[in-house]
Scaffold this motif. Sequence first.
Motif, PDB file in Angstrom:
ATOM      1  N   SER A  36     -21.470  25.168   8.488  1.00 19.59           N
ATOM      2  CA  SER A  36     -21.564  26.602   8.197  1.00 19.59           C
ATOM      3  C   SER A  36     -22.274  27.367   9.301  1.00 19.59           C
ATOM      4  N   ASN A 179     -24.790  30.739   3.454  1.00 17.00           N
ATOM      5  CA  ASN A 179     -23.619  30.073   2.868  1.00 17.00           C
ATOM      6  C   ASN A 179     -23.644  30.066   1.343  1.00 17.00           C
ATOM      7  N   ALA A 186     -24.842  26.744  -6.189  1.00 17.10           N
ATOM      8  CA  ALA A 186     -24.775  28.055  -5.557  1.00 17.10           C
ATOM      9  C   ALA A 186     -26.064  28.830  -5.819  1.00 17.10           C
ATOM     10  N   VAL A 244     -19.503  29.996   5.083  1.00 18.77           N
ATOM     11  CA  VAL A 244     -18.916  29.106   4.074  1.00 18.77           C
ATOM     12  C   VAL A 244     -19.466  27.711   4.311  1.00 18.77           C
ATOM     13  N   GLU A 253     -15.252  22.539   1.665  1.00 15.58           N
ATOM     14  CA  GLU A 253     -15.763  23.902   1.663  1.00 15.58           C
ATOM     15  C   GLU A 253     -16.282  24.295   0.280  1.00 15.58           C
ATOM     16  N   ASN A 254     -17.461  24.897   0.258  1.00 15.48           N
ATOM     17  CA  ASN A 254     -18.089  25.385  -0.979  1.00 15.48           C
ATOM     18  C   ASN A 254     -18.190  24.314  -2.055  1.00 15.48           C
TER      19      ASN A 254
END
Length: 281
Positions: A36, A179, A186, A244, A253-254
């Motif tokens: 990221s 990110n 998250a 990201v 990703e994520n």
Amino acid sequence: MKSEIVAQLKEQAFEMRKMIVKLAGKVDIHIGGDLSMADMMTAIYMYKMRKDPKNVKWPGRDRFLLSKGHGAGCLYVAMAMAGYDDLDEIYETYGKFGSRYGAHPCKVQNPALEMSSGSLGHGLALGTGMALAGKMKKEDHYVFVMLGDAECAEGSVWEAAMSAANFKLGNLVAFVDRNKFGLCAATEDSPNGMKMEPFADKWKAFGWNVVVIDGHNMEEIVNALDNLPPENSDVPTVIIGNTVKGKGIDFIENNAQWHNGFFSTSEQLEAALKALENSYN
């Protein structure tokens, strides 16, 4: 000319990501955050930062501090690309006892580093001290600090931010790898996490010059660096790069499960490299 520089930096960022992925084919690294921040790290090391890899303590150098010390893989690759280190040595010794390339950076083992890091929340405070020393000595270098966004839940970050504004440290530039993920969730969705928003407004309230960019758009990164206030100015700058986690590899990703990890088979490594190649085409 600027378009050519941006194009070259984009290619270098792609090469940096490939090197990070290949490192993850050998050893467990914090690959999500490494990927990221790769674009911003490319621009810092290959474009903006004044340095002399042959004289790592040159007084006129800009200082770089990796506050998010778990991003060591990206840092080592950036330093190798900039001429400080040997990539093969990084591949062969990363994380091994006595290596210059620990899983978190150690300046005792690697004198080219400005600080040892691992425990989060320390880098901005050290950077504030270095910037204050530079200002008192009337030196004209920048101090760059790379933070993680979840790291900004640490109170020491905001104590340092308040101090930097108070001492009018225009030579201090913080980058935030925004990110939007911490260790396992998250930042804005975790019921047990510390929400960051309104993130930019927090920095503004502490008296900083705030620049919000797409942390994967090389033109925006270069523009932010080109438009930094001069080193002798009075307001510190924070560049918040929206990024990201795991950027460039679609299947990580994520994905909080890829905060750290490695590609355990040659097939998995090849799949990661292919995904990376596709993301740039």
